[in-house]
Scaffold this motif. Sequence first.
Motif, PDB file in Angstrom:
ATOM      1  N   LEU A 169     -43.303  -6.730 -47.847  1.00 17.21           N
ATOM      2  CA  LEU A 169     -43.891  -5.487 -48.337  1.00 17.21           C
ATOM      3  C   LEU A 169     -43.910  -4.435 -47.233  1.00 17.21           C
ATOM      4  CD1 LEU A 169     -45.456  -3.691 -50.285  1.00 17.21           C
ATOM      5  CD2 LEU A 169     -47.554  -4.914 -49.624  1.00 17.21           C
ATOM      6  N   VAL A 170     -44.306  -4.833 -46.033  1.00 17.39           N
ATOM      7  CA  VAL A 170     -44.351  -3.881 -44.919  1.00 17.39           C
ATOM      8  C   VAL A 170     -42.953  -3.339 -44.630  1.00 17.39           C
ATOM      9  CG1 VAL A 170     -44.951  -3.558 -42.500  1.00 17.39           C
ATOM     10  CG2 VAL A 170     -46.373  -5.023 -43.951  1.00 17.39           C
ATOM     11  N   ALA A 171     -41.950  -4.210 -44.639  1.00 21.24           N
ATOM     12  CA  ALA A 171     -40.581  -3.767 -44.379  1.00 21.24           C
ATOM     13  C   ALA A 171     -40.090  -2.809 -45.450  1.00 21.24           C
ATOM     14  CB  ALA A 171     -39.657  -4.984 -44.287  1.00 21.24           C
ATOM     15  N   ALA A 172     -40.419  -3.099 -46.709  1.00 26.58           N
ATOM     16  CA  ALA A 172     -40.020  -2.196 -47.799  1.00 26.58           C
ATOM     17  C   ALA A 172     -40.690  -0.844 -47.653  1.00 26.58           C
ATOM     18  CB  ALA A 172     -40.361  -2.827 -49.150  1.00 26.58           C
ATOM     19  N   TYR A 173     -41.956  -0.849 -47.278  1.00 22.83           N
ATOM     20  CA  TYR A 173     -42.691   0.396 -47.044  1.00 22.83           C
ATOM     21  C   TYR A 173     -42.059   1.204 -45.906  1.00 22.83           C
ATOM     22  CZ  TYR A 173     -46.212   2.915 -44.241  1.00 22.83           C
ATOM     23  OH  TYR A 173     -46.854   3.825 -43.447  1.00 22.83           O
ATOM     24  N   LEU A 174     -41.731   0.552 -44.813  1.00 25.60           N
ATOM     25  CA  LEU A 174     -41.127   1.259 -43.681  1.00 25.60           C
ATOM     26  C   LEU A 174     -39.821   1.926 -44.078  1.00 25.60           C
ATOM     27  CD1 LEU A 174     -41.785  -1.371 -40.862  1.00 25.60           C
ATOM     28  CD2 LEU A 174     -42.919   0.842 -41.130  1.00 25.60           C
ATOM     29  N   ALA A 175     -39.043   1.248 -44.919  1.00 27.97           N
ATOM     30  CA  ALA A 175     -37.763   1.811 -45.357  1.00 27.97           C
ATOM     31  C   ALA A 175     -37.958   2.962 -46.331  1.00 27.97           C
ATOM     32  CB  ALA A 175     -36.909   0.716 -45.998  1.00 27.97           C
ATOM     33  N   ALA A 176     -38.770   2.740 -47.355  1.00 30.31           N
ATOM     34  CA  ALA A 176     -38.888   3.715 -48.441  1.00 30.31           C
ATOM     35  C   ALA A 176     -39.670   4.957 -48.054  1.00 30.31           C
ATOM     36  CB  ALA A 176     -39.544   3.055 -49.655  1.00 30.31           C
ATOM     37  N   GLU A 177     -40.650   4.813 -47.154  1.00 24.16           N
ATOM     38  CA  GLU A 177     -41.521   5.948 -46.851  1.00 24.16           C
ATOM     39  C   GLU A 177     -41.277   6.573 -45.480  1.00 24.16           C
ATOM     40  OE1 GLU A 177     -45.619   5.406 -48.003  1.00 24.16           O
ATOM     41  OE2 GLU A 177     -45.090   3.808 -49.425  1.00 24.16           O
ATOM     42  N   HIS A 178     -40.506   5.875 -44.629  1.00 26.14           N
ATOM     43  CA  HIS A 178     -40.287   6.403 -43.278  1.00 26.14           C
ATOM     44  C   HIS A 178     -38.835   6.326 -42.812  1.00 26.14           C
ATOM     45  CE1 HIS A 178     -44.632   6.784 -42.560  1.00 26.14           C
ATOM     46  NE2 HIS A 178     -44.727   5.658 -43.252  1.00 26.14           N
ATOM     47  N   GLY A 179     -37.947   5.776 -43.613  1.00 25.16           N
ATOM     48  CA  GLY A 179     -36.536   5.713 -43.237  1.00 25.16           C
ATOM     49  C   GLY A 179     -36.257   4.789 -42.061  1.00 25.16           C
ATOM     50  N   ILE A 180     -37.045   3.718 -41.956  1.00 22.13           N
ATOM     51  CA  ILE A 180     -36.917   2.789 -40.833  1.00 22.13           C
ATOM     52  C   ILE A 180     -36.322   1.474 -41.326  1.00 22.13           C
ATOM     53  CG2 ILE A 180     -38.178   1.493 -39.067  1.00 22.13           C
ATOM     54  CD1 ILE A 180     -40.367   3.681 -39.246  1.00 22.13           C
ATOM     55  N   GLY A 181     -35.337   0.987 -40.629  1.00 18.01           N
ATOM     56  CA  GLY A 181     -34.742  -0.295 -40.951  1.00 18.01           C
ATOM     57  C   GLY A 181     -35.198  -1.365 -39.984  1.00 18.01           C
ATOM     58  N   VAL A 182     -35.914  -2.377 -40.488  1.00 20.73           N
ATOM     59  CA  VAL A 182     -36.319  -3.538 -39.702  1.00 20.73           C
ATOM     60  C   VAL A 182     -35.912  -4.786 -40.480  1.00 20.73           C
ATOM     61  CG1 VAL A 182     -38.251  -2.385 -38.557  1.00 20.73           C
ATOM     62  CG2 VAL A 182     -38.635  -3.568 -40.739  1.00 20.73           C
ATOM     63  N   ARG A 183     -36.177  -5.935 -39.912  1.00 18.94           N
ATOM     64  CA  ARG A 183     -35.899  -7.207 -40.566  1.00 18.94           C
ATOM     65  C   ARG A 183     -37.229  -7.863 -40.921  1.00 18.94           C
ATOM     66  NH1 ARG A 183     -30.648  -8.369 -42.118  1.00 18.94           N
ATOM     67  NH2 ARG A 183     -30.185 -10.595 -42.009  1.00 18.94           N
ATOM     68  N   ASP A 184     -37.260  -8.601 -42.024  1.00 15.82           N
ATOM     69  CA  ASP A 184     -38.437  -9.405 -42.334  1.00 15.82           C
ATOM     70  C   ASP A 184     -37.977 -10.778 -42.792  1.00 15.82           C
ATOM     71  OD1 ASP A 184     -38.917  -9.680 -45.571  1.00 15.82           O
ATOM     72  OD2 ASP A 184     -37.806  -7.870 -45.052  1.00 15.82           O
ATOM     73  N   GLY A 185     -38.850 -11.761 -42.659  1.00 14.24           N
ATOM     74  CA  GLY A 185     -38.512 -13.111 -43.067  1.00 14.24           C
ATOM     75  C   GLY A 185     -38.690 -14.087 -41.926  1.00 14.24           C
ATOM     76  N   ARG A 186     -37.839 -15.113 -41.893  1.00 15.40           N
ATOM     77  CA  ARG A 186     -37.941 -16.156 -40.871  1.00 15.40           C
ATOM     78  C   ARG A 186     -36.747 -16.158 -39.926  1.00 15.40           C
ATOM     79  NH1 ARG A 186     -39.552 -21.559 -43.918  1.00 15.40           N
ATOM     80  NH2 ARG A 186     -38.093 -20.798 -45.495  1.00 15.40           N
ATOM     81  N   PHE A 187     -35.852 -15.197 -40.072  1.00 12.59           N
ATOM     82  CA  PHE A 187     -34.820 -14.879 -39.078  1.00 12.59           C
ATOM     83  C   PHE A 187     -33.917 -16.063 -38.722  1.00 12.59           C
ATOM     84  CE2 PHE A 187     -38.907 -12.737 -37.768  1.00 12.59           C
ATOM     85  CZ  PHE A 187     -38.695 -11.614 -38.550  1.00 12.59           C
ATOM     86  N   CYS A 188     -33.658 -16.944 -39.680  1.00 13.99           N
ATOM     87  CA  CYS A 188     -32.826 -18.131 -39.421  1.00 13.99           C
ATOM     88  C   CYS A 188     -33.345 -18.916 -38.223  1.00 13.99           C
ATOM     89  CB  CYS A 188     -31.368 -17.733 -39.193  1.00 13.99           C
ATOM     90  SG  CYS A 188     -30.588 -16.992 -40.628  1.00 13.99           S
ATOM     91  N   ALA A 189     -34.670 -18.979 -38.114  1.00 15.42           N
ATOM     92  CA  ALA A 189     -35.317 -19.717 -37.023  1.00 15.42           C
ATOM     93  C   ALA A 189     -36.591 -20.355 -37.564  1.00 15.42           C
ATOM     94  CB  ALA A 189     -35.613 -18.790 -35.853  1.00 15.42           C
ATOM     95  N   HIS A 190     -36.462 -21.121 -38.634  1.00 22.98           N
ATOM     96  CA  HIS A 190     -37.617 -21.662 -39.336  1.00 22.98           C
ATOM     97  C   HIS A 190     -38.529 -22.517 -38.443  1.00 22.98           C
ATOM     98  CE1 HIS A 190     -35.436 -21.214 -43.497  1.00 22.98           C
ATOM     99  NE2 HIS A 190     -35.514 -20.087 -42.821  1.00 22.98           N
ATOM    100  N   PRO A 191     -37.973 -23.445 -37.640  1.00 19.40           N
ATOM    101  CA  PRO A 191     -38.873 -24.233 -36.785  1.00 19.40           C
ATOM    102  C   PRO A 191     -39.698 -23.366 -35.827  1.00 19.40           C
ATOM    103  CG  PRO A 191     -36.731 -25.295 -36.919  1.00 19.40           C
ATOM    104  CD  PRO A 191     -36.588 -23.939 -37.548  1.00 19.40           C
ATOM    105  N   LEU A 192     -39.087 -22.325 -35.273  1.00 20.57           N
ATOM    106  CA  LEU A 192     -39.811 -21.479 -34.340  1.00 20.57           C
ATOM    107  C   LEU A 192     -40.896 -20.691 -35.055  1.00 20.57           C
ATOM    108  CD1 LEU A 192     -40.342 -20.281 -31.588  1.00 20.57           C
ATOM    109  CD2 LEU A 192     -38.476 -18.651 -31.980  1.00 20.57           C
ATOM    110  N   LEU A 193     -40.615 -20.131 -36.227  1.00 22.28           N
ATOM    111  CA  LEU A 193     -41.643 -19.376 -36.955  1.00 22.28           C
ATOM    112  C   LEU A 193     -42.810 -20.273 -37.338  1.00 22.28           C
ATOM    113  CD1 LEU A 193     -41.713 -16.321 -37.788  1.00 22.28           C
ATOM    114  CD2 LEU A 193     -39.519 -17.133 -36.942  1.00 22.28           C
TER     115      LEU A 193
END
Length: 468
Positions: free
Chosen positions: A360-384
């Motif tokens: 939700l935060v990532a979608a908000y950053l994109a839709a309301e501020h034009g910012i591209g970030v990543r969200d999720g577990r970043f193909c690093a599930h054990p570390l997360l």
Amino acid sequence: MTVTTELGTATCGPTTPTPRSPGAALLPVVGASTQVPLFDGTTRTYANLDYAASAPALESVAARVTEVLPLYASVHRGAGYLSQVSTALYEASRQTIARFVGARPDDVAIITRNTTDALNLLTGCVPAGGRVLVLDVEHHANLLPWQRLDATVLPIEDTVVATLAALERELAASSYALVAVTGASNVTGEALPIADVVRLAHDAGARIVVDGAQLVPHRGFSLEASGADYVAFSGHKTYAPFGAGALVGRRDWLDAGEAYLAGGGAVREVRAGKTVWTTSPARHEAGSPNVIGAIALAQACEALAALPAGALAAHEGRLRARLVAGLEAIDGVRVFRVWADSADPVGVVAFSLTGHDPGLVAAYLAAEHGIGVRDGRFCAHPLLARLGAPEGAIRASVGVGSEVEAVDRLVAAVRTYVTAGPAARYTIVDGCWTVADDPRPLIQIHGLSGLAATAAACTPAPLQPSAP
């Protein structure tokens, strides 16, 4: 860079712009001025803070590709003039890529698709019966391939010192052929000191491969200086998103290992009942290679290598420090760290907002501020999971094309989210957060069927997201 062939000497090299100010981009990248629509009907220059996933192309790389495309032809066995030109450019690119990671004179550079491809290739070259040791801090690209060899996964400790001690104990207790380690975490930018890991591995009679996907584009790396045996990295993270990567390292395993692909160019002789494979690098480059991708990656390597000593680390360090300080000043924001005593992380920052879904935060950053970030577990599930964020996090990452404005915009946007909440209404579509009845117009470009298609391609979160 020069290479001599039957045609004579071919020369290529980048032109490196001088940085404009401490807050400006270090090198110009394609798309730096791209405008994206916001949900309220306005547009804004896209703030790309997702370099750790795929970095934009350098302008010099795009120009180089445009320059060489008219010269493209088959390589290695073509008698035509352009075939010889393409062969010279391809092999010169291999030399440049190897030189960029400090290859030793007897090392070999194999052109691959990306880091994942390179590490999978190396799994087929570990001597039969050789055991592999890997840490649970790794990206899946440096974990899943080794699981096929029944690798031992060593849990990390809370500090760098304790983790190195655990590694030393494990290497003393069992015999390993190879240690696989990240050069920089794709989640937090942190890493174990490579020189110490190399020393421990070599003292125990093991070789070491470095996953350089996040290290090579951001800090540089040298096989010769570090003593590491192999390094793998990706063009799409090294400002050359044209489908090429590389595995560079010691020749003996690569010459003796199983050919990665069975096909033309990888063999010396084929008969009905017998195949004689050639040596590296051709042994692992069957089929028509990605000539343009290799040339693009070499150009990016030259551009990065031409930067003044320390400029890249200083640029990213300033931006990362500003980002971390800004985020940590906001109530409810947690910035993740792997080790309490780690030092000199690359420009990757993972964070979370207590009680708020990262998607939700990532979608908000994109839709309301034009910012591209990543969200999720970043193909690093054990570390997360180890970091206490099995549901995922938000990741912002910077590079040579990043500017301080993007960092400040992200911090301000997160603060607004915490204090005032999103202005738009968001809903979950196919597992991904998006603006309800999204009014943003599509960019007018052939082949773009709609943002809904992008949402449909998202992987659902491991847990059902909570409502905003």
